[in-house]
Design a protein around this motif. Sequence first.
Motif, mmCIF file in Angstrom:
data_model
loop_
_atom_site.group_PDB
_atom_site.id
_atom_site.type_symbol
_atom_site.label_atom_id
_atom_site.label_comp_id
_atom_site.label_asym_id
_atom_site.label_seq_id
_atom_site.Cartn_x
_atom_site.Cartn_y
_atom_site.Cartn_z
ATOM 1 N N VAL A 300 41.302 34.512 85.888
ATOM 2 C CA VAL A 300 40.010 34.372 86.012
ATOM 3 C C VAL A 300 39.527 32.850 86.193
ATOM 4 N N LYS A 301 38.506 32.428 87.032
ATOM 5 C CA LYS A 301 38.247 31.066 87.265
ATOM 6 C C LYS A 301 36.986 30.916 86.326
ATOM 7 N N ILE A 302 37.364 29.461 86.154
ATOM 8 C CA ILE A 302 36.056 28.775 85.222
ATOM 9 C C ILE A 302 35.804 27.781 85.856
ATOM 10 N N ASN A 303 34.446 27.197 85.739
ATOM 11 C CA ASN A 303 34.121 25.840 85.994
ATOM 12 C C ASN A 303 34.564 24.858 85.136
ATOM 13 N N GLU A 304 35.875 24.053 85.518
ATOM 14 C CA GLU A 304 36.556 23.244 84.750
ATOM 15 C C GLU A 304 35.407 22.187 84.052
ATOM 16 N N LYS A 305 34.451 22.015 84.417
ATOM 17 C CA LYS A 305 33.419 20.788 83.665
ATOM 18 C C LYS A 305 32.805 21.426 82.499
ATOM 19 N N ASN A 306 32.416 22.613 82.654
ATOM 20 C CA ASN A 306 31.640 23.289 81.192
ATOM 21 C C ASN A 306 32.512 24.520 80.694
ATOM 22 N N GLY A 307 33.448 24.785 81.255
ATOM 23 C CA GLY A 307 34.302 26.126 80.847
ATOM 24 C C GLY A 307 33.675 27.337 81.027
ATOM 25 N N LYS A 308 32.596 27.508 81.861
ATOM 26 C CA LYS A 308 31.638 28.470 82.072
ATOM 27 C C LYS A 308 32.282 29.173 83.536
ATOM 28 N N ILE A 309 32.025 30.707 83.387
ATOM 29 C CA ILE A 309 32.588 31.413 84.278
ATOM 30 C C ILE A 309 31.522 31.805 85.349
ATOM 31 N N PRO A 310 31.878 31.655 86.621
ATOM 32 C CA PRO A 310 31.153 32.101 87.792
ATOM 33 C C PRO A 310 31.275 33.651 87.938
ATOM 34 N N VAL A 311 30.108 34.236 88.065
ATOM 35 C CA VAL A 311 29.967 35.774 88.250
ATOM 36 C C VAL A 311 29.262 36.064 89.523
ATOM 37 N N ASN A 312 29.238 37.117 89.955
ATOM 38 C CA ASN A 312 28.387 37.992 91.219
ATOM 39 C C ASN A 312 27.198 38.381 90.584
ATOM 40 N N ASP A 313 26.449 38.891 91.243
ATOM 41 C CA ASP A 313 25.151 39.630 90.730
ATOM 42 C C ASP A 313 25.196 40.507 90.161
ATOM 43 N N GLU A 314 26.477 41.135 89.843
ATOM 44 C CA GLU A 314 26.892 42.229 88.878
ATOM 45 C C GLU A 314 27.599 41.850 87.658
ATOM 46 N N GLU A 315 27.657 40.331 87.422
ATOM 47 C CA GLU A 315 28.393 40.058 86.219
ATOM 48 C C GLU A 315 29.892 40.031 86.383
ATOM 49 N N GLN A 316 30.426 40.167 87.643
ATOM 50 C CA GLN A 316 31.606 40.349 87.873
ATOM 51 C C GLN A 316 32.331 38.942 88.284
ATOM 52 N N THR A 317 33.457 38.953 87.543
ATOM 53 C CA THR A 317 34.404 37.682 87.948
ATOM 54 C C THR A 317 34.827 37.705 89.179
ATOM 55 N N ASN A 318 35.858 36.616 89.358
ATOM 56 C CA ASN A 318 36.574 36.741 90.451
ATOM 57 C C ASN A 318 37.800 37.918 90.568
ATOM 58 N N VAL A 319 38.121 38.145 89.440
ATOM 59 C CA VAL A 319 39.028 39.453 88.801
ATOM 60 C C VAL A 319 38.200 40.549 88.879
ATOM 61 N N PRO A 320 38.248 41.512 89.674
ATOM 62 C CA PRO A 320 37.262 42.534 89.825
ATOM 63 C C PRO A 320 37.159 43.456 88.551
ATOM 64 N N HIS A 321 38.056 43.510 87.645
ATOM 65 C CA HIS A 321 37.953 44.323 86.445
ATOM 66 C C HIS A 321 37.564 43.615 85.418
ATOM 67 N N VAL A 322 37.225 42.428 85.445
ATOM 68 C CA VAL A 322 36.815 41.431 84.337
ATOM 69 C C VAL A 322 35.272 40.996 84.723
ATOM 70 N N TYR A 323 34.397 41.174 83.635
ATOM 71 C CA TYR A 323 32.910 40.935 83.866
ATOM 72 C C TYR A 323 32.744 39.814 82.523
ATOM 73 N N ALA A 324 31.654 39.266 82.621
ATOM 74 C CA ALA A 324 31.148 38.184 81.899
ATOM 75 C C ALA A 324 29.869 38.201 81.726
ATOM 76 N N ILE A 325 29.183 38.265 80.536
ATOM 77 C CA ILE A 325 27.740 38.128 80.288
ATOM 78 C C ILE A 325 27.338 37.061 79.289
ATOM 79 N N GLY A 326 26.170 36.638 79.229
ATOM 80 C CA GLY A 326 25.830 35.780 77.983
ATOM 81 C C GLY A 326 26.086 34.353 78.333
ATOM 82 N N ASP A 327 26.164 33.585 77.312
ATOM 83 C CA ASP A 327 26.045 31.975 77.403
ATOM 84 C C ASP A 327 27.260 31.451 78.247
#
Length: 490
Positions: A300-327
Amino acid sequence: MMQKFMITILLLLVVALADLHVPRKLLRKKGHGARYIVPTPSGTSWGLGGTCVNVGCIPKKLMHQAALLGQALQDSRKFGWEYDEQVKHNWETMVEAIQNYIGSLTWGYRVSLREKTVTYINAYAEFIEPHKIKATTRKGQETFHTAQTFVLATGERPRYLGIPGDKEYCITSDDLFSLPYCPGKTLIVGASYVALECAGFLAGIGLDVTVMVRSILLRGFDQEMAERAGAYMETHGVKFIRKFVPTRIERLEEGTPRKLKVVAQSTEGPDVVEGEYNTVLIAVGRDACTRNIGLDKIGVKINEKNGKIPVNDEEQTNVPHVYAIGDIVDGKLELTPVAIQAGKLLARRLFGGSLIKCDYVNVPTTVFTPLEYGCCGLPEERANEEYGKENVEVYHTLFWPLEWTVPNRDNNMCYAKIICNKHDNNRVVGFHVLGPNAGEITQGFGAAIKCGLTKELLDETIGIHPTCAEVFTTMEITKSSGKDITQAGC
């Protein structure tokens, strides 16, 4: 299907939420070993409900209310109330009442989870395989869980300064709301909404408060509104040290509270200032809790500067079965209702056949500074960048709440403006209000803006008199006209 859903949200609960088995009076003991909510350097931990309920929105708004009641007491004499007893504020009484209320909320969440047959596992979760996590309890017991889908909702924790004495002697908002003693003379480092809100209510209950600002107030918000909010705070006792950053914190005396020495350096030159305070509260931002949960092991990729996770418009990360929500979602607003909405809609898409996605545009919010600042849509600076200043019209006015006229205070400190796109039927693209009950005002206008509110529709709306919100139905003066916007009353 139900079992799969329970496992799907497992990581959300395991990582983001804390222990409920410890009596609240023990939660601040140093050395408290909860790993899921890692205790602060001061030893603070908490229960179910995440940041908002325990160390964010709920206690913040209640302490803000405590400060507003102090102002109301002063105003009440002008309205005929007579009282001889000396009025003073008791910090311990306030904190106990607020913490008792929070305790009732966290207990309610646990009961609700049980009623919904959601399995709550009180442990720290780490990915060890793409579809497998390890959950470790406080006692070191490990269990393993597999799932088809995972949702990450680990939230953030306050950032420290990285200078001598910061973790040893300073506190953050994670500590303030359950602090068992009055903080006394307080220095707040930072100019975020957390910093200004805390400064506001601490000053409002009678404490000596100073805010040290590195650059600007309320980064990301409309800067005219931010400066007006800060100016109001200054007229009500909050001191500001501008363009300085702390370089060292020293303990002069132990106690509750302590006596601390702060050394700070100018950001614009060689100047150094020193000051003594009882409490130093750090509010310089927050870091996503994503670096120690094994995301690297599953790709799962994160933004190394702030630790946040990029997602698509369905809150899906670059790994299809992992989603992220919130802060922890990169580039999205760090607001509790946003996380709740995204989570609900994600669950409905995953398990209810829904196709509705979370709309992150035109989200209303409010900063609970002493003079509340509510907004929805674009700051004026952003609107000018996006549409071109020549294509933007700003309508604005100062106003004086009727309730403030009798005590004769703070005339022409409240301010309202709307930002319109001239080439889109004067559609309202930015809504901003600085005044009492700004959150209540902004919520309703947020719905209108979502429906495509225009200046013409506002003009056709009949106001409720006498209210603060009615000024949005009577705005006539544009900022470009340069005309006077001061008000004499209703």
